[in-house]
Design an enzyme around this catalytic site. Structure first.
Site, PDB file in Angstrom:
ATOM      1  N   LYS A   1       8.738   7.669  -1.388  1.00  0.00           N
ATOM      2  CA  LYS A   1       7.452   7.159  -0.887  1.00  0.00           C
ATOM      3  C   LYS A   1       6.734   8.262  -0.114  1.00  0.00           C
ATOM      4  CE  LYS A   1       5.692   3.178   1.784  1.00  0.00           C
ATOM      5  NZ  LYS A   1       6.101   2.025   2.630  1.00  0.00           N
TER       6      LYS A   1
ATOM      7  N   SER B   1       7.652  -3.978   3.593  1.00  0.00           N
ATOM      8  CA  SER B   1       7.150  -3.073   2.546  1.00  0.00           C
ATOM      9  C   SER B   1       8.175  -2.544   1.554  1.00  0.00           C
ATOM     10  CB  SER B   1       6.447  -1.883   3.183  1.00  0.00           C
ATOM     11  OG  SER B   1       5.203  -2.292   3.667  1.00  0.00           O
TER      12      SER B   1
ATOM     13  N   SER C   1       3.707  -2.248   1.387  1.00  0.00           N
ATOM     14  CA  SER C   1       2.966  -1.033   1.119  1.00  0.00           C
ATOM     15  C   SER C   1       3.626  -0.103   0.103  1.00  0.00           C
ATOM     16  CB  SER C   1       2.769  -0.260   2.419  1.00  0.00           C
ATOM     17  OG  SER C   1       4.029   0.148   2.952  1.00  0.00           O
TER      18      SER C   1
HETATM   19  N1  GLN Z   1       2.360  -5.729   4.921  1.00  0.00           N
HETATM   20  C1  GLN Z   1       2.756  -5.430   6.269  1.00  0.00           C
HETATM   21  C2  GLN Z   1       1.642  -4.703   6.959  1.00  0.00           C
HETATM   22  O1  GLN Z   1       0.634  -4.587   6.380  1.00  0.00           O
HETATM   23  C3  GLN Z   1       4.016  -4.634   6.261  1.00  0.00           C
HETATM   24  C4  GLN Z   1       3.799  -3.203   5.994  1.00  0.00           C
HETATM   25  C5  GLN Z   1       5.055  -2.387   5.983  1.00  0.00           C
HETATM   26  O2  GLN Z   1       6.164  -2.926   5.995  1.00  0.00           O
HETATM   27  N2  GLN Z   1       4.871  -1.093   6.053  1.00  0.00           N
HETATM   28  O3  GLN Z   1       1.760  -4.253   8.051  1.00  0.00           O
END
Ligand code: GLN
Length: 513
Positions: A83, A182, A158
């Site tokens: 990532k 994410s 994400s």
């Molecule tokens: N969807 C969550 C957010 O927008 C989690 C994001 C993540 O785990 N990086 O913060």
């Protein structure tokens, strides 16, 4: 099908065996992944950057080690995608943001250094929501990633790029990061396995921080055993991260192998009342309930547990996470990294004016939204009412976990409330987007580990459903035992491996990158 297209479909564990026996070489395997990326990534857009030359050089070095009888690890030679939020020496690291466009880190994150030391060729960097804020990968400044199951749908976020790359057979393994879900939510909606380790179990050194007290890197794979193998490579104490836990990792691979025997006698499984039911898609709930019955059939003792404060987890998270994010993103000041925009209308602009123009052009809407939310929650006069309250809720959530783990060895729930939704559907509705993580956020707030394991396809739309298993801190081995058992039980039920991913081929058109 050519030999290469067969290779890319195999699990990492299987590929490790094929490398050990001399059936294939790392160069052949890496080339097969690169070919696959070239064929399908124009349609999927899982990668922001592909490092063909670097990956092939690492593969050749791996083959030389094998030939000399000195493989560096069980996964030596198995390629991986990373990532784009982890620093990679010599490779661009954008975090999905314009503000880091062109930045090439001078050092490796510890996770990346461990991958290199274990001999895994790095194929490239995967797409993500800007600074890991989002649940759909649509907030990437470089365009969305498409779900290999249906290219008009989101792959989760994400870390949608990592999960889509693994689901589309572009890479057998990937690294994700999970601040509120994410790794697990993209795993759920792409039919792959995603693990968020215990907070402090995997080093955060070189992981560009979204929210330091929540972030954790972890494995993205197609099987539970592969996740355990990868977790053992990246996990364990790192003196460079002050939040890293100085304790040995539990025996994760062993737990996954034990789980595959699908005997769960004596294991207490707690179904969390607050994480399911109303608000969850019917087919998601149905597949979850069926999976619980399979666990019962394997000897697990299933109890219902209640964690009343979990209903406040989302609200607490959306105060704590933006508060930490707003302070973290202050470092993107146009002076030290990446983008620098000179305001056109000002002669001899001041540092502050350059900073303002750069941040205005460099950050997307979601990053700006969270900077504003976080700055507000931390401002004097509001600090106690917002950030302080949220921290109290966080303590209550940890206490609910403690009580629940008194009644059960693992807790289970659907990973995400719905299957993958169409690209564009929730982009203008931040609250609807935030609701995707309703079941994954409690684990981040409490620091406990979780896995999402594919649990079949929802009857109403034929899209993947994820089954979440949560364990107490430092008991990550339980995720692997129960996760591998569920995987084995489902495979027996369906009579085929890899949980339905074999159905994917006709869905991914070849669109040359
Ligand atoms: N969807 C969550 C957010 O927008 C989690 C994001 C993540 O785990 N990086 O913060």
């Amino acid at each position: 099908m050519s030999a290469g297209s067969d290779l890319v479909r195999r699990s990492a564990a299987d590929l490790a065996d094929a490398l050990a026996s001399g059936e294939t070489t790392s160069v052949e395997l890496t080339r097969a992944c690169l070919d696959r990326i070239a064929q399908v990534d124009g349609a999927v857009h899982a990668f922001l950057h592909v490092d063909a030359e670097g990956a092939l050089a690492q593969a050749a070095a791996s083959d030389a080690r094998r030939a000399a009888g000195r493989p560096a690890s069980a996964l030596d030679g198995v390629p991986i995608a990373v990532k784009d939020v982890l620093a990679t020496e010599g490779l661009p690291t954008t975090c999905g943001s314009r503000i880091l466009e062109g930045w090439v880190p001078p050092y490796d994150a510890t996770v990346v250094a461990r991958l290199r030391a274990a001999g895994l060729p790095i194929l490239g960097k995967t797409n993500m929501d800007e600074f890991a804020m989002g649940s759909s990968t649509e907030h990437s400044a470089y365009g969305p990633t498409h779900n290999p199951w249906d290219l008009d749908r989101i792959p989760g976020g994400s870390g949608g790029g990592s999960s889509a790359a693994v689901a589309a057979f572009e890479a057998p393994l990937a690294i994700g990061t999970d601040t509120g879900g994410s790794i697990r939510q993209p795993g759920a909606v792409t039919g792959t396995v995603g693990v968020k380790p215990t907070y402090g179990g995997v080093s955060r050194y070189g992981l560009v921080a979204l929210a330091n007290s929540l972030d954790q890197a972890g494995p993205v794979t197609r099987t539970v055993l592969d996740a355990a193998l990868l977790h053992e490579v990246i996990g364990g104490h790192d003196p460079k991260d002050s939040t890293s836990i100085d304790a040995p990792l539990p025996a994760l691979v062993e737990a996954a192998r034990q789980g595959a025997a699908a005997d769960l006698s004596g294991v207490r499984v707690g179904v969390v009342r607050e994480l399911g039911g109303e608000g969850y898609q019917a087919g998601v709930q149905q597949r979850f309930d069926e999976a619980v019955q399979l666990l019962v059939g394997a000897g697990a003792e299933v109890v219902e547990v209640s964690c009343p404060s979990f209903v406040h987890a989302l609200a607490a998270y959306y105060l704590i996470m933006p508060s930490e994010a707003s302070s973290n993103l202050a470092r993107f000041d146009a002076m030290r990294y990446g983008l620098r925009v000179l305001p056109e209308t000002i002669d001899n602009p001041s540092a502050e004016e350059v900073m303002r123009a750069t941040r205005d052009a460099g950050f997307g809407d979601e990053a700006k939204r969270r900077i504003i939310l976080g700055t507000y929650a931390l401002s004097s006069g509001y600090y106690e009412a917002y950030y302080g309250q949220a921290q109290k809720v966080r303590t209550l959530i940890s206490r609910d976990f403690e009580a629940a783990f008194g009644q059960a060895d693992v807790l289970v729930s659907p990973t995400a409330p719905t299957t993958a939704f169409p690209i564009g559907e929730k982009l203008d509705d931040p609250l609807a987007m935030y609701l995707n993580d309703i079941a994954t956020i409690p684990a981040n707030l409490a620091g406990v580990p979780g896995v999402s394991v594919p649990a079949g396809l929802a009857p109403e739309d034929g899209l993947p459903v994820g089954f979440q298993v949560l364990a107490p801190a430092l008991a990550d081995d339980r995720l692997y035992r129960v996760g591998a058992a569920l995987e084995a039980l489902l495979e027996k039920e369906w009579g085929r491996p890899l949980l339905g991913l074999d159905k994917l081929d006709h869905r991914i058109p070849e669109v040359t990158r």
